[in-house]
Design a protein around this motif. Structure first.
Motif, short mmCIF file in Angstrom:
data_model
loop_
_atom_site.label_atom_id
_atom_site.label_comp_id
_atom_site.label_asym_id
_atom_site.label_seq_id
_atom_site.Cartn_x
_atom_site.Cartn_y
_atom_site.Cartn_z
N GLN A 92 -5.62 -65.51 -30.42
CA GLN A 92 -6.25 -64.21 -30.14
C GLN A 92 -5.80 -63.66 -28.78
O GLN A 92 -6.58 -63.15 -28.01
CB GLN A 92 -7.77 -64.33 -30.18
CG GLN A 92 -8.30 -64.81 -31.49
CD GLN A 92 -9.78 -65.08 -31.44
OE1 GLN A 92 -10.44 -64.93 -30.42
NE2 GLN A 92 -10.34 -65.49 -32.56
N GLU A 107 -17.49 -74.61 -19.36
CA GLU A 107 -17.35 -73.30 -19.96
C GLU A 107 -15.99 -72.74 -19.55
O GLU A 107 -15.71 -72.58 -18.37
CB GLU A 107 -18.45 -72.35 -19.47
CG GLU A 107 -18.31 -70.96 -20.04
CD GLU A 107 -19.27 -69.97 -19.40
OE1 GLU A 107 -19.64 -69.01 -20.08
OE2 GLU A 107 -19.62 -70.15 -18.22
N GLN A 121 -13.47 -69.57 -19.65
CA GLN A 121 -13.45 -68.12 -19.86
C GLN A 121 -12.00 -67.66 -19.90
O GLN A 121 -11.22 -67.95 -18.99
CB GLN A 121 -14.19 -67.39 -18.75
CG GLN A 121 -14.26 -65.89 -18.99
CD GLN A 121 -15.02 -65.18 -17.91
OE1 GLN A 121 -14.68 -65.32 -16.74
NE2 GLN A 121 -16.03 -64.43 -18.29
N GLN A 134 -19.91 -80.94 -20.45
CA GLN A 134 -19.12 -79.85 -21.01
C GLN A 134 -18.75 -78.87 -19.91
O GLN A 134 -19.41 -78.82 -18.87
CB GLN A 134 -19.91 -79.09 -22.08
CG GLN A 134 -20.19 -79.87 -23.33
CD GLN A 134 -20.88 -79.00 -24.37
OE1 GLN A 134 -21.75 -78.20 -24.05
NE2 GLN A 134 -20.47 -79.17 -25.61
N PHE A 193 -7.05 -69.55 -18.89
CA PHE A 193 -8.50 -69.76 -18.84
C PHE A 193 -8.91 -70.26 -17.45
O PHE A 193 -8.12 -70.85 -16.74
CB PHE A 193 -8.92 -70.81 -19.87
CG PHE A 193 -8.71 -70.36 -21.29
CD1 PHE A 193 -9.75 -69.81 -22.01
CD2 PHE A 193 -7.47 -70.49 -21.89
CE1 PHE A 193 -9.56 -69.39 -23.32
CE2 PHE A 193 -7.26 -70.08 -23.19
CZ PHE A 193 -8.32 -69.52 -23.92
N ARG A 249 -13.74 -63.71 -22.91
CA ARG A 249 -14.51 -64.47 -23.89
C ARG A 249 -14.72 -65.89 -23.36
O ARG A 249 -13.81 -66.48 -22.80
CB ARG A 249 -13.76 -64.52 -25.23
CG ARG A 249 -14.53 -65.23 -26.34
CD ARG A 249 -13.72 -65.30 -27.61
NE ARG A 249 -12.56 -66.18 -27.50
CZ ARG A 249 -12.60 -67.50 -27.66
NH1 ARG A 249 -13.74 -68.10 -27.95
NH2 ARG A 249 -11.51 -68.23 -27.54
N SER A 250 -15.92 -66.41 -23.55
CA SER A 250 -16.24 -67.75 -23.06
C SER A 250 -16.46 -68.70 -24.22
O SER A 250 -16.91 -68.29 -25.29
CB SER A 250 -17.50 -67.72 -22.20
OG SER A 250 -17.26 -67.03 -21.00
N GLN A 251 -16.16 -69.96 -23.97
CA GLN A 251 -16.43 -71.02 -24.94
C GLN A 251 -16.75 -72.29 -24.19
O GLN A 251 -16.24 -72.53 -23.10
CB GLN A 251 -15.22 -71.23 -25.86
CG GLN A 251 -13.96 -71.67 -25.13
CD GLN A 251 -12.78 -71.86 -26.05
OE1 GLN A 251 -12.93 -72.35 -27.16
NE2 GLN A 251 -11.60 -71.45 -25.60
N TRP A 252 -17.63 -73.10 -24.77
CA TRP A 252 -17.99 -74.39 -24.20
C TRP A 252 -17.23 -75.48 -24.92
O TRP A 252 -17.16 -75.48 -26.15
CB TRP A 252 -19.50 -74.63 -24.34
CG TRP A 252 -20.29 -73.80 -23.38
CD1 TRP A 252 -20.78 -72.54 -23.61
CD2 TRP A 252 -20.67 -74.14 -22.06
NE1 TRP A 252 -21.45 -72.09 -22.50
CE2 TRP A 252 -21.40 -73.06 -21.53
CE3 TRP A 252 -20.48 -75.27 -21.26
CZ2 TRP A 252 -21.94 -73.08 -20.25
CZ3 TRP A 252 -21.00 -75.28 -19.98
CH2 TRP A 252 -21.72 -74.19 -19.48
N ILE A 253 -16.63 -76.40 -24.16
CA ILE A 253 -15.92 -77.54 -24.74
C ILE A 253 -16.28 -78.80 -23.97
O ILE A 253 -16.71 -78.73 -22.81
CB ILE A 253 -14.38 -77.34 -24.74
CG1 ILE A 253 -13.82 -77.31 -23.32
CG2 ILE A 253 -13.98 -76.10 -25.52
CD1 ILE A 253 -12.31 -77.42 -23.25
N GLU A 306 -5.19 -65.11 -26.19
CA GLU A 306 -5.77 -65.83 -25.06
C GLU A 306 -4.91 -67.04 -24.73
O GLU A 306 -4.67 -67.89 -25.58
CB GLU A 306 -7.20 -66.26 -25.38
CG GLU A 306 -8.12 -65.09 -25.60
CD GLU A 306 -9.48 -65.50 -26.10
OE1 GLU A 306 -10.38 -64.67 -26.02
OE2 GLU A 306 -9.64 -66.64 -26.58
#
Length: 75
Positions: free
Chosen positions: A25, A47, A49, A45, A30, A55-59, A27
């Motif tokens: 996408q 975050e 971005q 975890q 980060f 857009r943010s995501q937790w891993i 991206e």
């Protein structure tokens, strides 16, 4: 071929920069914006971005150790 791992100190991940090996996408770049820690203060975890889309995501922070998926810094 076994995956290679980055040696990381999870407590030094905050505000670190990462490049995804495979763009999704649009991206690629980060920034670690936040982290989730347990009662003992251990990082569980982070975050991530995306710089372009925000857009943010937790891993799980350990995923960043997989050099086939992540490269430290912006490249």
């Amino acid at each position: 071929m076994p995956e290679q791992r980055h040696r990381l100190n999870p407590r030094k991940l905050l505000l670190s920069k990462w490049t995804a090996r495979q763009v999704q996408q649009r991206e690629r770049h980060f920034l670690v914006n936040d982290w989730l820690r347990d009662e003992q203060g251990e990082v569980l975890q982070v975050e991530l971005q995306a710089v372009l889309t925000r857009r943010s995501q937790w891993i799980d922070w350990r995923e960043l150790q997989d050099s086939s998926r992540w490269q430290q810094g912006w490249h």
